[in-house]
Structure formats: C-alpha cells, structure tokens
Design a protein around this motif. Structure first.
Motif, PDB file in Angstrom:
ATOM      1  N   GLN A 207      52.943  40.213  36.316  1.00 48.84           N
ATOM      2  CA  GLN A 207      52.392  38.950  36.815  1.00 48.84           C
ATOM      3  C   GLN A 207      51.211  39.218  37.756  1.00 48.84           C
ATOM      4  OE1 GLN A 207      55.561  36.473  38.519  1.00 48.84           O
ATOM      5  NE2 GLN A 207      55.484  35.240  36.660  1.00 48.84           N
ATOM      6  N   HIS A 211      47.300  37.923  37.529  1.00 46.78           N
ATOM      7  CA  HIS A 211      46.624  37.256  38.648  1.00 46.78           C
ATOM      8  C   HIS A 211      45.336  37.993  39.018  1.00 46.78           C
ATOM      9  CE1 HIS A 211      49.235  33.974  39.676  1.00 46.78           C
ATOM     10  NE2 HIS A 211      50.300  34.744  39.814  1.00 46.78           N
ATOM     11  N   GLU A 216      42.665  36.084  41.106  1.00 48.66           N
ATOM     12  CA  GLU A 216      43.542  35.417  42.065  1.00 48.66           C
ATOM     13  C   GLU A 216      44.270  36.473  42.891  1.00 48.66           C
ATOM     14  OE1 GLU A 216      44.483  31.659  39.022  1.00 48.66           O
ATOM     15  OE2 GLU A 216      46.039  33.140  39.474  1.00 48.66           O
ATOM     16  N   ARG A 218      45.174  36.817  46.017  1.00 45.52           N
ATOM     17  CA  ARG A 218      46.254  36.457  46.957  1.00 45.52           C
ATOM     18  C   ARG A 218      47.572  36.230  46.202  1.00 45.52           C
ATOM     19  NH1 ARG A 218      44.025  35.991  51.807  1.00 45.52           N
ATOM     20  NH2 ARG A 218      41.801  35.436  51.923  1.00 45.52           N
ATOM     21  N   SER A 219      47.507  35.596  45.060  1.00 38.90           N
ATOM     22  CA  SER A 219      48.710  35.415  44.236  1.00 38.90           C
ATOM     23  C   SER A 219      49.215  36.765  43.736  1.00 38.90           C
ATOM     24  CB  SER A 219      48.410  34.497  43.054  1.00 38.90           C
ATOM     25  OG  SER A 219      48.058  33.202  43.499  1.00 38.90           O
ATOM     26  N   ILE A 222      51.254  38.479  46.389  1.00 35.68           N
ATOM     27  CA  ILE A 222      52.605  37.921  46.518  1.00 35.68           C
ATOM     28  C   ILE A 222      53.546  38.573  45.504  1.00 35.68           C
ATOM     29  CG2 ILE A 222      53.991  35.830  46.209  1.00 35.68           C
ATOM     30  CD1 ILE A 222      51.571  34.238  47.290  1.00 35.68           C
ATOM     31  N   CYS A 223      53.069  38.727  44.262  1.00 32.30           N
ATOM     32  CA  CYS A 223      53.889  39.347  43.218  1.00 32.30           C
ATOM     33  C   CYS A 223      54.157  40.821  43.532  1.00 32.30           C
ATOM     34  CB  CYS A 223      53.198  39.218  41.866  1.00 32.30           C
ATOM     35  SG  CYS A 223      53.055  37.528  41.263  1.00 32.30           S
TER      36      CYS A 223
END
Length: 434
Positions: A207, A211, A216, A218-219, A222-223
């Motif tokens: 994932q 991203h 992306e 920042r996303s 998180i993953c």
C-alpha cells in the motif's frame, strides 16, 4: 502410482477441534484452561453440544485455526494434501526453486477438493505467473481460488490470495485495483485467529508503494509505520530493509533528502546481507539521487554506477535505463557536459518510442546543448521533447515543466521574445494547474 497414506479428515466441528488439539499435543484440560471445563470440551468434541459463538472464537485463538462457521465437509483429502502444505512452507521460507519443483510434481489434471485446489491455484500464481509475467493467467487463477474459498474459514489463505492478486494487478498497471486488493487482504488477515505477520507487513508495504507512486508520501508513511509497528509488537523483523526503503521514498517525496538518505542507508545495510533483496538496485539509484540533491556529486556517481551494474546483472533493462538517466543528470550537474551528452545520447538511442523516459532523455540532451551554447541542437531536441509531451496526455507535470522551462531559457538566449512569452505562459498554466 503414488502410494499415499489415506487420512481421516474431520467432517464436524467437534472432530475438527479434537484433530487440532491432538495435532498440537494438547490435552483437553490444557485446551479448556481459561476457557471452560475439561468435561465441556469432551462434550463438544463428541458433537453432543454446539459451543457459543464467543467460545468458538476463544477456541479458535488457542488452536490457531478459525472455527467460525465451519461447515461439514464431504471432501476427503487428496494424495497431494501434504505436498501442498509443504510447498506453502517452502514459499514462506522463500525457497522458490524447491517449491516450484514440488509444484511440478502435481499433475495439472489432479482431482483436488475445493480448499486444496484453491491453495494449488494460489501457489501456481506465485511460482509461475509472477516470475514468468503471465499476469492475465495469474489473475484468473487467483480469482478462481477466491471462488473456491467463498465459504471457507481459512482467512489466512484468502488474504494471501488477495495479496498476490494485488501484486499482479500492480504489475499490470491497475493501481487502484491493486490497492483495493491489498486493502481487502489486510482486512481479511486481521480477522484471522492466527494472522500471518509477515504477510500483513507485506500488505502494508505494498500500500505504501502505491501511495508513493501516486505522490502521496504522507499516506505512504502511515502505511510504513503500521508495518513497522507490527514488527515491534511481535518482536519480529519481517522485511526490515523494505520498510526502510519505502520510508526513504516517502521522505524523498516530502523533499527531505537528508533524512531519506538515512533510511536508504539503513535499507542498504539490510539488503547487503540478503541475496534476494528485490529493491537493492532501487536503493542504489535513490541514494544517487539524494546525494546529488545534497551536492555530493562523486558519491552520487558511485551509487548510480552500482545501480547500473546491479540491473545489468539482473537483466532489468528498464530499471537500468532509469539509473543511466540519473547518471547523466549527475554528470550534467558536475558540468561534465561531454560525458553527460554521451551518456544521454546512448540512452536516448536505445529507448523505445513508447518509453515514459523518452521525453526526459530528449529534454536532457537539449539542456546539455543549451549549456554548451549549441542553440541549434538545443532547439532541435527541446522541440522534440515538447512534441512528445503534447502527444502524451499522461505525461507527469514535472516533466512538462522541465521541458517548458528549457524552451523559455532557449528562446531567451536566442532573443526571440514572442516564442519565449508563448512558452512562459504555458509554463505558468502548468504550475497553476489549469
């Protein structure tokens, strides 16, 4: 003729609980501890009473098998039952060569019960479709496996199938479908009473990969953090190099080359001890890029040369081309224009017309000629680059801006204000997003 011991397969909930308990070398007292009484376990195993949903969940966790909604089975085990399990273990241990050898010993026309056939299809996707890039077949095998597992409580295998579908769809360029497959895999695996932490880490990292591809960062972080937390909470070290690599990619996307460099170097330390590291070449390339961004040009050249050598040995032509492009950029930044031009031209000559790298390579040659004050050749290549981005509606915005900026600089040097204004307006429109 294969001589295989015929196994008695549990066909009821009580028989399955007894089978699992005995396979674990566990007594009824040990299974009952902290859950219920020994006598109650005995009653359940004799199918004299159906346990509550809450008790089934507790037994599932203790036995490491999801007993929820277990349905009676009329399918006896095939002669290949143990071999399929052995192949799965070999895959877990990353011994793909031996796993493939074992898989090839199962005839294509073997009669398998639904669960075994689903596992066989999944193993075919991993060992045949992925390495041979047979994407359509692999996706079809995985979809058939999911249909066979529709009523199954084997959540871990279902999640693994979703993971492989995600990988296949990513390779096919179906990024949104791939992301959804990884997301489904995470949801299913976390519901399993005995989830595979290794596969959960892989699912989150994939994932993050998408991203990062979608810009992306920042996303993506998180993953990656979720993957890292899984390792921390279970005292595991699954795919630590990949975690650091994707962390570095996200930080690069956030224009933080200094910290990205730290994570790439950590990834490199792990990869150097892992012969099967899939991202080693990418780490070399990205270290070359961040070193260039930090002004460390000689270090950048060294890493990019290592990347090129790595990709040559692995016969990964497209990735080698990307590293050669970055090498030409570093030579250009060092004002070594002749070497940069030779590298860029050699790259340009070998690129297919549909290569996404072609506009960048064409632009770079034009930029080099511009720096060398050969305005005729600069105009030739920059205009070629411009025609390429006009034809390609999917061309990245930053590539368009590089080419338009080059044309603005060219026509400024040529003292042709009308042309300069024309491309400057297009550049402003690109930056403002309309």
């Amino acid at each position: 003729m294969i001589n295989v011991k015929v196994m008695k397969v549990a066909t009821t909930l009580g028989e399955k609980i007894k089978e699992l308990r005995e396979n674990l070398g566990m007594t009824q007292e040990e299974l009952a501890e902290g859950i219920c009484t020994r006598s109650y376990i005995s009653i359940i195993e004799k199918n004299q009473m159906k346990p509550s949903a809450e008790l089934i969940i507790k037994l599932s966790k203790k036995l490491g098998y999801d007993l929820r909604n277990l349905k009676e089975s009329a399918h006896p085990a095939s002669p290949y039952y143990e071999k399929l399990n052995q192949i799965e273990t070999l895959l877990y241990n990353q011994d793909d060569r031996e796993a493939l050898k074992q898989l090839q010993e199962i005839p294509e026309d073997a009669v398998l019960p639904p669960f075994e056939k689903a596992k066989w299809l999944w193993e075919k996707a991993v060992l045949i479709a992925l390495p041979q890039e047979r994407w359509t077949e692999g996706e079809s095998w995985c979809n058939e496996a999911l249909q066979l597992l529709a009523d199954s409580t084997e959540l871990s295998l279902i999640a693994k199938v979703h993971y492989i579908i995600g990988v296949i769809r990513y390779r096919m360029g179906k990024l949104e479908d791939a992301f959804e497959s990884f997301n489904t895999g995470i949801q299913v695996m976390t519901q399993s009473p005995s989830p595979s932490m290794r596969y959960l880490v892989l699912l989150y990292l994939n994932q993050a990969m998408i991203h990062n591809h979608w810009k992306e960062p920042r996303s993506a972080l998180i993953c990656v953090q979720k993957a890292k937390d899984l390792n921390k909470n279970t005292n595991s070290y699954y795919h630590v190099g990949d975690i650091e690599f994707h962390w570095g990619l996200a930080l690069s996307g956030l224009n933080d080359p200094e910290n990205a460099k730290l994570h790439y170097n950590l990834a490199l330390q792990f990869y150097q001890y892992n012969e099967k590291a899939t991202n080693l070449g990418a780490v070399y390339t990205n270290l070359g890029i961040v070193e260039r961004q930090l002004g460390n040009f000689e270090e950048s050249l060294q890493y990019l040369q290592k990347a090129i050598q790595h990709y040559q040995e692995a016969s990964l032509k497209e990735k080698e081309e990307n590293s050669r492009y970055e090498l030409a950029l570093t030579l250009f930044a060092l004002n070594r224009y002749e070497e940069a031009l030779e590298t860029a031209k050699a790259l340009h000559a070998g690129l297919p017309q549909d290569s996404p790298l072609l506009p960048n390579a064409t632009w770079l040659i034009g930029e080099i000629y511009l720096k060398m004050n050969d305005l005729k050749e600069a105009n030739r290549y920059l205009q070629q680059a411009y025609q390429l981005i006009v034809k390609d509606v999917h061309c990245p915005v930053n590539t368009k801006q590089l080419i338009l900026t080059g044309l603005v600089s060219l026509y400024q040097k040529q003292d042709t204000p009308n042309l300069q204004t024309n491309y400057l307006e297009m550049l402003h429109e690109s930056i403002l997003g309309y």
